[in-house]
Design an enzyme around this catalytic site. Structure first.
Site, PDB file in Angstrom:
ATOM      1  N   ASP A 127       1.808  38.501  38.673  1.00 44.32           N
ATOM      2  CA  ASP A 127       1.661  38.116  40.076  1.00 44.32           C
ATOM      3  C   ASP A 127       1.358  39.330  40.939  1.00 44.32           C
ATOM      4  O   ASP A 127       1.417  40.481  40.488  1.00 44.32           O
ATOM      5  CB  ASP A 127       2.884  37.334  40.574  1.00 44.32           C
ATOM      6  CG  ASP A 127       4.167  38.141  40.532  1.00 44.32           C
ATOM      7  OD1 ASP A 127       4.155  39.308  40.974  1.00 44.32           O
ATOM      8  OD2 ASP A 127       5.193  37.611  40.073  1.00 44.32           O
ATOM      9  N   LYS A 128       1.006  39.076  42.180  1.00 47.04           N
ATOM     10  CA  LYS A 128       0.520  40.132  43.070  1.00 47.04           C
ATOM     11  C   LYS A 128       1.501  41.289  43.184  1.00 47.04           C
ATOM     12  O   LYS A 128       1.099  42.460  43.223  1.00 47.04           O
ATOM     13  CB  LYS A 128       0.249  39.539  44.455  1.00 47.04           C
ATOM     14  CG  LYS A 128      -0.293  40.543  45.468  1.00 47.04           C
ATOM     15  CD  LYS A 128      -0.519  39.887  46.821  1.00 47.04           C
ATOM     16  CE  LYS A 128      -0.987  40.926  47.845  1.00 47.04           C
ATOM     17  NZ  LYS A 128      -1.139  40.343  49.199  1.00 47.04           N
TER      18      LYS A 128
END
Length: 260
Positions: A127-128
């Site tokens: 994820d980011k």
């Protein structure tokens, strides 16, 4: 001058029969599997009439196609399978794991700019806010094997949390939790470094739910400050600099293959 008749135009040769047992796929997916482009890009190319299959323009991205025998051209150029390649990326925090982001956020493909590469796709996601080891490849078979839940390929994370960690917390992590109808478990968890206000843990998963580690820790009242993937199977991130990418060696690729 005597009248000369033109010979009849030659029809495109009939396609060869597919290999025994081969399953056909949609034309856009075959373009992706050959390493030419992403599936979404392939769908656009087909709909725009830029793709010929066995000498004829096909506009249906789902048109059944056999990669082993199909003659495919895009904009008049033959498409052949690219040589398999597997890349290791040390993903920086703040990049999203996708090729195109509808919200305009920077993606991991920023790290590949300027490199002469076939189309490659990430194997799974980070994820980011997460960092570390991410594989990209055009070898769809390898990607499927690594992502198959039945393969139980272990993935190792170093995780900084917002509190000291004692054996009681580690035991609760090892026991796993139920969250949103999903069981979130771990293969192992141990303390790496302890501080007065936070700690670093090593957590190993052999399955991957969406935001697995973060959700598990949040269910135990613990916030994840940093999450870094350092190993996939026997393949370690090592000292690859942040944002850097390199191809795997033959020996490293062999570590990703299942044991005979």
């Amino acid at each position: 001058m005597p009248h000369r008749t033109r010979p009849p135009s030659r029809a495109p040769a009939a396609p060869a029969p597919p290999a025994a047992g081969e399953r056909g796929h949609g034309l856009a997916r075959v373009l992706s599997k050959l390493g030419h482009c992403s599936r979404a890009q392939g769908e656009a190319l087909v709909r725009e009439g830029r793709v010929r299959l066995d000498g004829r323009i096909v506009r249906d991205p789902e048109h059944r196609t056999f990669a082993s025998t199909a003659r495919i051209e895009v904009d008049g150029h033959a498409v052949a399978a690219a040589a398999p390649i597997v890349l290791m990326l040390n993903k920086p925090r703040g990049l999203v794991t996708t090729r195109d982001d509808p919200d305009g956020r920077e993606t991991i493909y920023r790290c590949l700019e300027g490199l002469e590469l076939p189309h490659v796709s990430p194997v799974g996601r980070l994820d980011k806010a997460s960092e570390g080891l991410l594989l990209l490849t055009n070898d769809t078979g390898l990607a499927q094997r690594l992502l198959d839940p039945a393969s139980h390929v272990p993935k190792t994370y170093h995780v900084q949390i917002d509190r000291p960690a004692d054996e009681a917390l580690l035991a609760r992590i090892r026991a796993g939790v139920e969250d949103r109808g999903e069981r979130l478990g771990v293969r192992s968890a141990r303390l790496l470094r302890a501080g007065a206000r936070n700690a670093w843990l090593e957590i190993v998963l052999d399955e991957g739910r969406n935001r697995h580690v973060r959700r598990l820790l949040a269910a135990l009242g613990t916030e994840t400050l940093r999450l870094v993937r350092v190993r996939i199977g026997d393949l370690a991130l090592g000292d690859l600099p942040k944002g850097a990418v390199r191809p795997l060696t033959r020996a490293e690729r062999a570590r990703l293959e299942p044991s005979p």
